[in-house]
Each structure stands twice: as C-alpha cells, then as structure tokens.
Design a protein around this motif. Structure first.
Motif, PDB file in Angstrom:
ATOM      1  N   TYR A   1      -1.600   6.670  -9.466  1.00 48.25           N
ATOM      2  CA  TYR A   1      -1.100   7.271  -8.224  1.00 48.25           C
ATOM      3  C   TYR A   1      -0.131   8.407  -8.505  1.00 48.25           C
ATOM      4  CZ  TYR A   1      -3.199   3.516  -5.536  1.00 48.25           C
ATOM      5  OH  TYR A   1      -4.096   2.663  -4.946  1.00 48.25           O
TER       6      TYR A   1
ATOM      7  N   LEU B   1      -7.816   7.733   0.928  1.00 45.35           N
ATOM      8  CA  LEU B   1      -6.482   8.307   1.101  1.00 45.35           C
ATOM      9  C   LEU B   1      -6.512   9.410   2.140  1.00 45.35           C
ATOM     10  CD1 LEU B   1      -5.684   8.339  -2.683  1.00 45.35           C
ATOM     11  CD2 LEU B   1      -4.809   6.736  -1.015  1.00 45.35           C
TER      12      LEU B   1
ATOM     13  N   ARG C   1      -9.299  -0.515   4.189  1.00 48.78           N
ATOM     14  CA  ARG C   1      -9.983  -0.124   2.962  1.00 48.78           C
ATOM     15  C   ARG C   1     -10.233   1.383   2.903  1.00 48.78           C
ATOM     16  NH1 ARG C   1     -11.856  -3.237  -1.479  1.00 48.78           N
ATOM     17  NH2 ARG C   1      -9.941  -4.398  -1.690  1.00 48.78           N
TER      18      ARG C   1
ATOM     19  N   LYS D   1       2.050   9.366   1.307  1.00 43.77           N
ATOM     20  CA  LYS D   1       1.358  10.582   1.723  1.00 43.77           C
ATOM     21  C   LYS D   1       1.721  10.944   3.158  1.00 43.77           C
ATOM     22  CE  LYS D   1      -3.228  12.656   1.731  1.00 43.77           C
ATOM     23  NZ  LYS D   1      -4.622  12.536   1.328  1.00 43.77           N
TER      24      LYS D   1
ATOM     25  N   TYR E   1       0.836   4.205  -1.668  1.00 40.57           N
ATOM     26  CA  TYR E   1       0.383   5.595  -1.736  1.00 40.57           C
ATOM     27  C   TYR E   1       0.066   6.209  -0.368  1.00 40.57           C
ATOM     28  CZ  TYR E   1      -1.408   9.907  -3.525  1.00 40.57           C
ATOM     29  OH  TYR E   1      -1.574  11.256  -3.755  1.00 40.57           O
ATOM     30  N   PRO E   2      -0.754   5.556   0.460  1.00 43.05           N
ATOM     31  CA  PRO E   2      -1.027   6.150   1.782  1.00 43.05           C
ATOM     32  C   PRO E   2       0.247   6.358   2.605  1.00 43.05           C
ATOM     33  CG  PRO E   2      -2.403   4.203   1.407  1.00 43.05           C
ATOM     34  CD  PRO E   2      -1.493   4.316   0.242  1.00 43.05           C
TER      35      PRO E   2
ATOM     36  N   PHE F   1      -6.474   9.778   6.343  1.00 41.77           N
ATOM     37  CA  PHE F   1      -6.321   9.036   7.585  1.00 41.77           C
ATOM     38  C   PHE F   1      -7.491   9.308   8.521  1.00 41.77           C
ATOM     39  CE2 PHE F   1      -2.139   9.392   5.749  1.00 41.77           C
ATOM     40  CZ  PHE F   1      -1.782   8.065   5.725  1.00 41.77           C
TER      41      PHE F   1
ATOM     42  N   THR G   1      -6.695 -10.112  -2.889  1.00 41.96           N
ATOM     43  CA  THR G   1      -6.250  -8.745  -2.619  1.00 41.96           C
ATOM     44  C   THR G   1      -4.787  -8.529  -2.965  1.00 41.96           C
ATOM     45  OG1 THR G   1      -6.170  -9.479  -0.337  1.00 41.96           O
ATOM     46  CG2 THR G   1      -7.879  -7.930  -0.886  1.00 41.96           C
TER      47      THR G   1
ATOM     48  N   ASP H   1       0.848  -1.203   0.000  1.00 35.86           N
ATOM     49  CA  ASP H   1       0.000   0.000   0.000  1.00 35.86           C
ATOM     50  C   ASP H   1       0.874   1.240   0.000  1.00 35.86           C
ATOM     51  OD1 ASP H   1      -2.556  -1.015  -0.104  1.00 35.86           O
ATOM     52  OD2 ASP H   1      -2.579  -1.458   2.037  1.00 35.86           O
TER      53      ASP H   1
ATOM     54  N   GLU I   1      -8.803 -11.896   6.395  1.00 37.86           N
ATOM     55  CA  GLU I   1      -8.389 -11.481   5.062  1.00 37.86           C
ATOM     56  C   GLU I   1      -7.936 -12.676   4.239  1.00 37.86           C
ATOM     57  OE1 GLU I   1      -7.389  -8.180   3.277  1.00 37.86           O
ATOM     58  OE2 GLU I   1      -9.309  -7.859   4.261  1.00 37.86           O
TER      59      GLU I   1
ATOM     60  N   ILE J   1      -8.398   3.751   4.229  1.00 34.31           N
ATOM     61  CA  ILE J   1      -7.162   4.448   3.895  1.00 34.31           C
ATOM     62  C   ILE J   1      -6.922   4.326   2.395  1.00 34.31           C
ATOM     63  CG2 ILE J   1      -4.663   4.449   4.190  1.00 34.31           C
ATOM     64  CD1 ILE J   1      -5.044   3.677   7.034  1.00 34.31           C
TER      65      ILE J   1
END
Lengths: 346, 291
Positions: free
Chosen positions: A90, B255, B249, A71, A67-68, B257, A209, A65, B233, B251
């Motif tokens: 992205y 995008l 999901r 950021k 991108y988050p 927080f 996923t 993950d 999961e 986040i």
C-alpha cells in the motif's frame, strides 16, 4: 469601577489562558493502525513513551481497511489521520497515486538502522510479520502439518481447514503447496495457483477475512489448521488455545509507516515516526507481542531466547519466504487479486 | 352567484391549511433530502466517474462479469428465504400474542423485542458460540450420545439464515400482531360454529384478514435483508457472498469508489423496481396503515 472591571477582565484572561493553552501547546497526531492486542502493546511500549518525550497527544484509530479510507481523506483535502501503517504494497501504491507526504529523514534519525530495502522517500518499514501454518494439537498431537503440501493433503491430515479470503498471500501458499521453490515464486504463476486452490476449495470450512477471526477460530477449535499471522497465532496460544504453529514456508511481509499528504501536523508526524522506530521501544514491543521490528538496532535490547521466536530472527529468516510487494502492486498482481472474487463465487 | 364568496372563502381556508401542513412537513423533508437524498445523489454521480471524467466502465464491468449477477441473484434468494422463514415463525408468535391474555401477550412481545435492543454484532457472535463445532448445540448432542461427530452448523448458509431470521423476526411479528389483533374473535368463532375445521377457518378467515400485516412485514424484512452485511460475513464463513460484501470488496480491490457505488446503485434500482411492483399489487399507503 474601573479597577474592578480590569480585575475581572484580567481574571478571565488568565482563566482563558489556563483553559486553552494546553490545547495549543499539545499537538495531536492521529495514527491509523491495527486494533486488538498489538495496539494495546504498542500503546504501552511505543505510543505512550512517544507522547511523554515529544509532548504530543497520539490518537490511535484502529481500522481494518485503511487504504481506501486514506485515499478518501487525502482526496477530500483535509485528512483527519496524520500517520498510517499498513502492509508494504500500500505504501508503494500510495506513492504511485500521490497520496503520501515525502518523509523528512532529518527528523527520523532512527531510520538509519532500518535496512535499505525497507525504506524509500515516502515510507519506512515498521515491522515484519509472517503468515504461518497453525494447527490444533488436540487433533494432531505433535505430528501436525509442517508444509503447505501437508495442508493440501486431506488424506494424511483429515480435519477442518480455514484459508484467508484474499489472494495475498494465499496464491503464494498454493504455489508452494504445488511444489514451486521459494526462489522461483515470482512472478507468480496465477493460473497454476488458482488451479491448485480449486483442489482444496471443497475442504475449506471457513474463509477468514479479519485477524480477530483467526484468533477466535484457533482458540475455539473451530478449525484444525489454518494459515494466519504469527502475532495472532501467538496471542491465541498464550490465551490457552490448544495449538502450535510452524514458521516453515511462512510467508513474510512487512508493514510500512507513511504520512498522509496534506496533514496539518507534518512536523509532529515525522517526530512520531521517529519515536515508533526507537530501538528500545521496538524491543519492548517485540518482548510483549510476537512481531519483527525492522530497526535492526532493537536486537541488542531483547533477550536471546525471545529474539529467536521473532519474525525477523536470523534462524526464522532462513525458512520463511519473503512476499514481493512490488509484484502485487504491479498490474499482474492487481489482476490476480481481482480474480479472487470470481474464484470465490464459482 | 350569491354563494360564490363562501366557496372562495372555503377554498382559501383549504389552501391555507395545506400550506400549514406543508410547513410542518418541511423540517422532516429537509432532513431526508439533506441526509439521504444528497448522499445518494453523490453516490449516483460517483458511480459514473473515474479520475474526474465521466465513464460507464463501472456499469460495464457489472454487466460483463457473471459473478455480479450471481451475487444479486444469491442476495435475492437469501432475502426471500429469510422472509418466508420469518412468516412461518412469526405467524404463530404474532397469533399467540394477539389471542393470549394481556400478561402473556406482553411477555411474548417483550421476548420478541428484547433481542431487538441488542447489537447485531453481539447477536451474531452469540450464534457463533451456539452453533460452532465446540458450541453449545454440538456439545449437548455429543454428550447426550445423539451424534458421534460434531455437525457443521456454523460458517455456512444455514447459519446465515438463522442469524438473519433472528435479527429480522421483530419486523415481521409486529405488523402481523397489529393485523391479527384487529380481527374480531367472533369471526373465528362463527367460522367454527358453522362447522368449519380449524384448518378451514384459518385458511378462509384468519389468513385473508391478516394478509395486509403479513404483506407489510414481508416488504420490511425482504428489503432490509437485501442490505445485510455483518451476519453473512461472520456466520457464512466467506462462502455466502451478498451484495453488501461485494460493495466492500469492490472498494478493497479496485480502490475506486465509483466501482463500489455502481454496485450499490444497481441494488437500489432493484429495490425500487420491487417497491414499484409491490405498490401495484398493494398500495404502500395501505401497507403502512394510512388508508
């Protein structure tokens, strides 16, 4: 007394210099990317040679993950990553949100042979990959599903199925299955896509996923057909999975390279990006891992037989459907993505 | 009047002692405040923020969209199921460990404890190996001719329950074992010698006396289950969605927080409410054996 003292001082200075100078001279670039087989091959063909040539140390940080995390790092003011790659949408988003450093193309001469559509002020394309349809050869022999419509046809192709637990590119897949022509895909008819997905939902055994999960699903024969990334499919087959995949109607996306805003190693980061775009290195990468380098100059260093199997081979580009990252970055795209949660929960 | 100085001296000594206890306590308290309290506070503030200004939008979204409540409900339901299954499986285990001769009892407890030291990820993947279509169970049943087609054992709620119960079982067995081993065996013998059937003795003697342990175990298992991420999961095939997946999901999708923090804060609030209710029925001090 005095000479002895200065000798000790001198010795310790030499020692200190010996201890600390390599650390000062050798700059470190932290590179956030995917893990697994693709990273192992990249280390050998691109990262290792870059370290030698540039005299820097590259620390790959595999993270699913990105991108988050990027950021959060940029907003904190002191990013620990320097260079990142992820799917093209992205990069567009990162630019919009002001999280990226403009690229210094004078330090990236290799970008010259990357086609215009894959680069801009803030990012440059690294490689293309495609979401292909793979099937189990024990179950279907050579007469496996060839189109997304076949994937939906549970009468003709009974068996267990998996789909990605994510809107992108599952909505494209659903629309192609519903008979939409590739050139008419965008803007996506989101309602129609979700309606089509409702049809297949009861027949989906696994909603995957992560890429690692798909390799395992194919390898263990847990499902009979699924869409997954071409590199992952190839890895599973090389390792002995009884499976095949078709590039027909495969959804093609590309990954981009970008530098985090506020990086402490801007110069080294630019040079490292240049090294990642090295045509010979990219050719070696594509020889060991099924991917599609975006620096077109790579093709002359690859065997024709291997080239034909890659994502960006001319023959493959004719049957694959390019994903429109700009649409996904738009508001309609973001809303379509948010609707996924509701679809899964129903 | 004459004993006043003595009383004062005693009171002074008591205060001094309390101060010493307080000082001994401080490092632990500071640690909790620093590494749990402060991050939680940041999380709480974050859940009311977006782009640098205050907002209620993250909470509004949760209250507006039924899928969020559905997920909280599913999470509670799965956690209750895991707790009940842990009681049913854990009670015989704890009882056997409590009454068995020393060597056997050590063996039973070690078998419960051993998986506890293995990573949850490894255990979850192991269950995949056991349960999937070409896994150990299906292969055995097929080759024995019991079934013709493989059963769907993995990638569903059934697999999630198995995986979670496996991880949670020690949290139930140990408090239960502690409670049962404190029950004098004479009471059970007395019960039977006075004509009680085994079931009657179990119902009237063993069960009530082991209740505090069962209660402690249940609270532990239930609360920990609410925050499970990895097992649902991987074993759920994406169809069993718990709150922790929803946090991830959020986040990924927004995008922001703040959006994820709000989801987490509501789960925390639910846990606090449950704790408060539990504390009214049975005080926490009693559960952890302080009183």
């Amino acid at each position: 007394m005095k000479p002895a003292f200065s000798r000790v001082m001198g010795l310790s200075l030499v020692l200190a210099a010996a201890l600390f100078s390599p650390a000062v001279a050798q700059e470190t670039v932290t590179y956030a990317t995917d893990g697994g087989n693709i990273l192992d091959v990249m280390k050998k063909t691109l990262i290792g040679p870059a370290e030698q040539k540039l005299g820097i140390r590259v620390v790959p940080d595999p993270n699913a993950d990105r991108y988050p995390v990027l950021k959060a790092q940029v907003l904190s003011g002191k990013p620990t990553w320097d260079v990142v790659d992820f799917s093209a949408g992205y990069c567009a988003r990162g630019q919009q949100e002001g999280l990226l450093e403009p690229l210094d193309y004078s330090e990236i001469p290799n970008a010259a042979s990357v086609p215009e559509q894959f680069k801009d002020e803030y990012s440059v394309g690294l490689s293309a990959y495609a979401t292909v349809l793979a099937y189990n050869t024990d179950t279907y022999g050579d007469n496996g599903p060839k189109t997304w419509a076949d994937f939906w046809d549970v009468e003709k192709f009974p068996g267990r199925r998996a789909l990605r637990n994510y809107a992108r590119p599952t909505l494209e897949i659903a629309l192609l299955a519903d008979g939409v022509a590739p050139e008419d895909l965008y803007p996506l008819d989101v309602d129609r896509a979700y309606k089509k997905l409702e049809e297949i939902k009861p027949h989906i055994n696994v909603w995957w996923t992560s890429g690692a999960e798909t390799t395992q699903l194919l390898f263990d024969g847990e499902v009979d057909m699924l869409p997954l990334w071409d590199g992952r499919a190839d890895t599973a087959i090389q390792e002995g999975a009884a499976a095949k995949f078709t590039r027909n109607q495969a959804i093609m996306e590309y990954t981009c390279l970008a530098v985090l805003k506020g990086t402490q190693h801007k110069d080294a980061a630019m040079k490292f990006i240049n090294a990642l775009l090295d045509p010979k290195g990219q050719a070696g990468w594509a020889t060991d891992y099924l991917t599609g380098p975006l620096n077109t100059a790579f093709a002359q260093h690859v065997e024709p037989k291997r080239l034909a199997r890659l994502t960006t081979a001319p023959e493959n580009l004719k049957v694959q459907v390019p994903l429109n990252a700009a649409w996904w970055a738009s508001e309609a795209g973001a809303n379509a993505e948010k609707r996924w949660l509701e679809f899964m929960q129903k | 009047m004459s004993d006043l100085p003595i009383e004062q001296a005693i009171a002074r000594e008591e205060r001094k002692e309390q101060r010493i206890y307080l000082m001994l306590f401080m490092p632990a308290v500071m640690l909790v405040v620093l590494f749990l309290g402060v991050p939680l506070l940041i999380l709480a503030i974050q859940s009311f923020q977006e782009g640098g200004h205050l907002t209620l939008e993250h909470y509004a979204r949760i209250f507006d969209e039924p899928i969020y409540w559905r997920t909280y409900y599913d999470t509670l339901e799965i956690s209750v199921a895991v707790t009940v299954l842990c009681i049913l499986l854990g009670f015989p285990l704890a009882y056997a460990a409590a009454i068995a001769p020393r060597g056997w009892s050590t063996l039973i407890l070690a078998l419960v404890m051993l998986p506890f030291w293995t990573s949850v990820l490894v255990r979850t993947y192991a269950w995949l190996v056991v349960l999937q279509r070409r896994g150990i169970v299906n292969s055995l049943l097929m080759s024995a001719g019991i079934i013709d087609a493989p059963l769907s054992l993995s990638h569903n709620t059934f697999a999630v329950l198995i995986g979670m119960v496996h991880v949670m079982l020690p949290f139930m067995v140990f408090p239960l074992y502690a409670a049962i081993s404190k029950i004098p065996q004479d009471l059970l013998q007395a019960g039977s010698s006075l004509g009680g059937s085994p079931w009657y003795v179990f119902r009237r003697v063993l069960l009530p006396l082991s209740l505090p342990g069962m209660f402690a175990g249940s609270v532990l298992v239930f609360i920990l289950s609410l925050g499970f991420y990895l097992t649902p999961e991987l074993l759920g095939g994406g169809k069993t969605i718990l709150v922790s997946s929803l946090v991830q999901r959020n986040i990924e999708l927004y995008l922001q927080f703040g959006a994820a923090s709000a989801v987490a804060m509501i789960l925390l609030l639910i846990v606090f409410v449950i704790f408060w209710l539990v504390d009214r029925i049975l005080p926490v001090e009693k559960i952890v054996g302080m009183r």
